[in-house]
Design an enzyme around this catalytic site. Structure first.
Site, PDB file in Angstrom:
ATOM      1  N   GLY A 159       0.786  -1.160   0.148  1.00 34.97           N
ATOM      2  CA  GLY A 159      -0.199   0.046   0.092  1.00 34.97           C
ATOM      3  C   GLY A 159       1.214   1.228   0.059  1.00 34.97           C
ATOM      4  O   GLY A 159       2.116   1.204   0.178  1.00 34.97           O
ATOM      5  N   LYS A 160       0.091   2.219  -0.321  1.00 34.51           N
ATOM      6  CA  LYS A 160       1.017   3.575  -0.308  1.00 34.51           C
ATOM      7  C   LYS A 160       0.099   4.588   0.359  1.00 34.51           C
ATOM      8  O   LYS A 160      -1.199   4.669   0.289  1.00 34.51           O
ATOM      9  CB  LYS A 160       0.930   4.156  -1.846  1.00 34.51           C
ATOM     10  CG  LYS A 160       2.206   3.573  -2.810  1.00 34.51           C
ATOM     11  CD  LYS A 160       2.344   4.150  -3.776  1.00 34.51           C
ATOM     12  CE  LYS A 160       1.491   3.484  -5.128  1.00 34.51           C
ATOM     13  NZ  LYS A 160       1.995   3.683  -6.254  1.00 34.51           N
ATOM     14  N   PHE A 215       2.359   9.476   3.737  1.00 32.85           N
ATOM     15  CA  PHE A 215       3.488   9.672   3.797  1.00 32.85           C
ATOM     16  C   PHE A 215       4.465   8.630   3.467  1.00 32.85           C
ATOM     17  O   PHE A 215       5.728   8.855   3.521  1.00 32.85           O
ATOM     18  CB  PHE A 215       3.773   9.936   5.534  1.00 32.85           C
ATOM     19  CG  PHE A 215       2.954  10.961   6.149  1.00 32.85           C
ATOM     20  CD1 PHE A 215       3.008  12.090   5.437  1.00 32.85           C
ATOM     21  CD2 PHE A 215       2.225  10.978   6.870  1.00 32.85           C
ATOM     22  CE1 PHE A 215       2.460  13.261   5.807  1.00 32.85           C
ATOM     23  CE2 PHE A 215       1.719  12.109   7.498  1.00 32.85           C
ATOM     24  CZ  PHE A 215       1.734  13.115   6.745  1.00 32.85           C
ATOM     25  N   TYR A 227       0.173  -5.995  11.098  1.00 31.66           N
ATOM     26  CA  TYR A 227      -0.480  -6.073   9.840  1.00 31.66           C
ATOM     27  C   TYR A 227      -2.084  -6.316   9.667  1.00 31.66           C
ATOM     28  O   TYR A 227      -2.469  -7.331  10.293  1.00 31.66           O
ATOM     29  CB  TYR A 227       0.383  -6.872   8.890  1.00 31.66           C
ATOM     30  CG  TYR A 227      -0.058  -7.318   7.574  1.00 31.66           C
ATOM     31  CD1 TYR A 227      -0.005  -6.407   6.509  1.00 31.66           C
ATOM     32  CD2 TYR A 227      -0.689  -8.608   7.127  1.00 31.66           C
ATOM     33  CE1 TYR A 227      -0.330  -6.752   5.183  1.00 31.66           C
ATOM     34  CE2 TYR A 227      -0.961  -8.923   5.713  1.00 31.66           C
ATOM     35  CZ  TYR A 227      -0.911  -7.869   4.914  1.00 31.66           C
ATOM     36  OH  TYR A 227      -1.436  -7.900   3.571  1.00 31.66           O
ATOM     37  N   ASP A 245      -8.832  12.591  11.020  1.00 27.48           N
ATOM     38  CA  ASP A 245      -9.045  12.110   9.748  1.00 27.48           C
ATOM     39  C   ASP A 245      -9.719  10.564   9.687  1.00 27.48           C
ATOM     40  O   ASP A 245      -9.344   9.723   9.158  1.00 27.48           O
ATOM     41  CB  ASP A 245      -7.464  11.890   8.979  1.00 27.48           C
ATOM     42  CG  ASP A 245      -7.379  12.200   7.451  1.00 27.48           C
ATOM     43  OD1 ASP A 245      -8.700  12.276   6.924  1.00 27.48           O
ATOM     44  OD2 ASP A 245      -6.758  11.733   6.801  1.00 27.48           O
TER      45      ASP A 245
END
Lengths: 483, 364
Positions: A14-15, A18, A95, A139
């Protein structure tokens, strides 16, 4: 201390805002007692932040780490530790194999009221924990809610979490005013640039509930600027009117989406809400299994993606020096050795060696007292006579003899260099050096030095100048002496 | 845990008394015993209760008189000392509650005064205890979060100028430079954060009462140079940034002149200037520009610059070429001009020497 060697990094899964997130395993070698306890043979998520390319100030990134490391809550992604390597920051976390709720929404389009209720209940626990610590997530949205292997909810991404000050009673304790979050989920008080507190998370919780039930947050068809303008006028009733959910569910959402933050319930109160209290399911494994099976059947590729900053992109490559430029920092004591004080390399090294060999006394003298400018002063008291006008000592014959003390060598040198004398280096510069050595105080030395410098410049601009001068001077001196 | 207070209505001073009793039990019980676990839990409950009381989260909301009484008994009993003493033995959440109680108390204001600050000023020993608390846990398992929590308390303390004054006089602060190279990442980075706050929060205080002392100055430069030279990437960046901030503040003139006139410092800054990390280059440039712009460079510094004149010019041709910031570009232009004006190296035959073979060069 933790290091990259202790982990096996697998694919990028994943991206984040940051950095890239990798699936990893802890190899657990060389564990020191002070190292954090990290389970072996359990998949881990390692968030890798490239500090060299991140525009975020490091302090801000550190803040997230500090928050994470002081949180022990079963509903928030567990933090194990952080380490650095090259220019990267590696954050080791629990995870969550089932990804974010967006994954679920992608497959189901919308979640059932019961599934939503089950998820929101756990998110509410996570928020209660944060708010108890006076932290505000800021957020909250489906994308930041993850599901682990067992289908349990984990609140993630504390990147913009804020800490409320403890005492400030200004604005009734609402003492944050940074404009952060994601537009569609953002509370009206943040948009209106008012001070706010944990109640802004409650608003986002309401929006997230709608997101799970409808597949997207309200006003998602608008662009984010327009949505921002409309949120302060958002009316929960008009949204809820056409929704097919229980009155309790509607009441829950309505209470979260009140424009006045003071009217919104706290997490503690929400946990007492009948909608959550009546949550009848204890897990959502079935939904997850169905989704996974179908993904496998449809041969949908598992969530593997291309990292933004490949790990092989190192700033400090092993086969290259860490510096781009190799500066010249010769030891100054060595430089002083040639009797030139702080002007280094005035003479080439072979010349120096020659001189050293020829005048051991001079060398010794200068090593002991580098400030004594006249090498001969100690040798012959008479040579200390000072001409007041020039501030220079009279030339001592010894010093010239030093050079020529090896007559055969001198002859040989002269013999073969007769045709090819470097007037600048071997005559002019040499003489200037000698004059400088005779200088008995700093100002005189400086003057000679600037003369040397100036002459050097002139010689560079007008090559041959020193040759002409030397020739003229020697002709003149010879002529006068002959007379 | 509001219910707990409801069930046991006591006077505010009783809360402190009960907490102290439990802390005593915790300290006297043997490690690993059931009693110890029980005392630890009890401490946690009392600490949490006190926190809720101070935050006025109890039902009914405490009166101002009750709060004042609680504060008074906290000071009277030197509760903070005891909490710090037991700090590593408390559980994870209790430690954070202690930190929060401390922060709430620090910010307490009454009649335009800060009673907790005044109280702590009268007990300067507390500061050194607080600074030492971090050290005691550094080698313990799970020491990172104890250290972080204690650092949080120190950071909060530094905000109060008068208390900061006590801290900068404490020799223990030098150890924080060493902590940045020890232990976990959390310990190393939060130590540096403490140092940054300490030296930047009250510039005037630090300048007139810390850097004015020559011994402090020398030691500080030595310590920060070590961080800049040997720290990990984060430490390097943060320490160079800290030094840059300090040097750039006019109030720290002594620090600036001392630093930029020493050729060893300048060499270190040049090494960092040419580091492969662009961020480190930029941070070091902020120091290097002061070195070059200094109209009265010391002899050794001038020599280092002169020796590297061509290399520097060469370097600056490639330096920050992708940076569009106009201030930066102006500064860079100025620095390049200054370097060009330095005495240059010429070759014997009258051509420019590029510094490739020093044997043939003459330095002018």
């Amino acid at each position: 201390m933790l290091s990259l060697q202790q982990f096996q990094l697998l694919e990028c899964v994943g991206k984040g805002n940051f950095g890239d997130v990798y699936l990893a395993h802890y190899l657990g070698s060389n564990q020191e007692p002070t190292d954090p306890k990290i389970p072996k043979n359990v998949p881990l998520a390692i968030k890798c932040i490239n500090l060299e390319h991140s525009n975020e100030p490091i302090d801000l990134l550190l803040k997230e780490i500090y928050f994470l490391s002081t949180l022990h809550c079963p509903y928030i992604t567990h933090y194990y530790g952080t380490f650095t390597g090259d220019c990267n920051l590696y954050i080791v976390m629990e995870y969550c194999s089932n990804g974010s709720l967006l994954n679920l929404l992608r497959y189901y389009s919308r979640l059932t009221e019961q599934t939503t209720c089950f998820i929101i209940l756990q998110v509410c626990h996570a928020l209660e924990y944060l708010h108890e610590k006076r932290l505000i997530h800021r957020d909250l949205k489906a994308a930041n809610i993850l599901l682990n292997d067992d289908g349990e909810v984990r609140l993630a991404d504390l990147g913009v979490t804020g800490q409320l000050k403890f005492n400030s009673t200004r604005h009734g304790g609402k003492n944050l005013n940074t404009f952060v979050g994601t537009p569609f989920w953002m509370a009206p008080e943040i948009i209106k640039n008012q001070s706010y507190d944990g109640k802004c998370d409650i608003w986002s919780l309401g929006i997230t509930t709608l997101e799970l039930l409808n597949g997207k947050p309200p006003m998602s068809h608008l662009d984010s600027m327009k949505a921002l303008m409309r949120i302060p006028k958002l009316n929960a009733d008009s949204i809820l009117r056409n929704m097919d959910i229980s009155p309790l569910g509607k009441d829950f959402i309505r209470s979260c989406l009140q424009q006045d933050p003071n009217q919104r319930p706290t997490c503690k109160q929400l946990l007492q809400h009948k909608w959550l209290k009546k949550c009848s399911i204890t897990n959502i494994m079935e939904e997850i299994t169905v989704m996974k099976t179908n993904q496998i059947l449809s041969k949908e590729k598992p969530r593997s993606c291309k990292p933004r900053f490949p790990l092989s992109d190192k700033v400090y490559k092993t086969n290259l020096p860490n510096q781009l430029e190799s500066w010249r920092f010769e030891d100054e004591s060595v430089l002083r050795f040639d009797g030139l004080g702080d002007i280094p390399n005035l003479y080439n090294n072979s010349n120096n060696k020659n001189e050293m060999a020829n005048s051991p006394l001079l060398t010794k003298q200068q090593l002991r007292t580098p400030n004594i400018s006249t090498p001969t002063s100690a040798l012959s008291p008479t040579s200390m006579a000072i001409s007041p006008k020039t501030n220079l000592s009279t030339p001592a014959t010894e010093s010239y003899e030093d050079v020529s003390s090896s007559p055969s060598e001198q002859k040989m040198k002269l013999g073969h260099e007769n045709q090819n004398i470097d007037y600048w280096k071997d005559v002019f510069l040499y003489s200037l050096k000698k004059v400088r050595q005779r200088a008995i105080n700093e100002p005189t030395k400086e003057t000679v030095k600037s003369l040397t410098r100036y002459m050097g410049d002139l010689e560079k601009d007008f090559p041959g100048l020193s040759e002409a001068l030397v020739q003229e001077i020697s002709t003149r001196v010879a002529k006068l002496k002959n007379l | 845990m509001a219910f707990w207070w409801k069930k046991s209505p006591k006077t505010p001073s009783d809360y402190v008394r009960h907490l102290i009793e439990q802390l005593d039990k915790l300290e006297s019980s043997s490690i690993g015993s059931d009693n110890r676990k029980k005392a630890q839990d009890e401490c946690g409950r009392h600490i949490a209760g006190t926190k809720h009381f101070l935050l006025k989260e109890t039902d009914p909301v405490p009166t101002q008189e009750a709060l004042d009484e609680l504060y008074y008994s906290i000071y009277q009993s030197d509760l903070f000392f005891m909490l710090l003493h037991s700090f590593p033995n408390l559980d994870f959440e209790a430690r954070k509650d202690v930190a929060m109680i401390y922060c709430i108390c620090l910010g307490r204001s009454k009649d335009n005064k800060l009673p907790t600050v005044d109280y702590l000023l009268a007990k300067p020993k507390f500061m050194s205890t607080l600074l030492k608390t971090s050290e005691t846990c550094i080698t313990k398992p799970g020491g990172s979060d104890i250290f972080l929590t204690a650092s949080g308390m120190i950071l909060e303390t530094i905000k109060q100028e008068q208390l900061c004054r006590i801290i900068i006089r404490d020799p223990q602060i030098w150890k924080y430079f060493d902590f940045t190279r020890l232990g976990s990442f959390e310990i190393s980075s939060s130590s540096l954060q403490v140092l940054t706050e300490l030296f930047t929060a009250h510039p005037k205080l630090v300048s007139t009462e810390f850097f004015c002392n020559e011994e402090n100055l020398t030691r500080f430069i030595d310590k920060i140079n070590k961080l800049m030279a040997h720290g990990n990437y984060v430490t390097k960046r943060q320490s160079v940034k800290l030094l840059g901030t300090l040097i750039f503040n006019r109030i720290n003139k002594t620090l600036m002149t001392t630093y930029i006139n020493n050729s060893d410092n300048v060499k270190l800054v040049m090494i960092l200037l040419s580091d492969r990390s662009k961020n480190l280059q930029l941070e070091s440039f902020n120091i290097f520009k002061v070195v070059v712009a200094n109209p009265r460079k010391s002899k050794p510094v001038l020599d280092v610059l002169v020796k590297n004149r061509d290399k520097l010019l060469n370097f600056f041709e490639q330096f920050g070429t992708d940076n569009k910031d106009s201030t930066f570009l102006d500064e860079k232009e100025f620095i390049v001009e200054q370097i060009e004006a330095l005495p240059r190296i010429v070759a014997a035959n009258g051509e420019y020497a590029l510094g490739t073979s020093p044997q043939k060069n003459l330095v002018m």
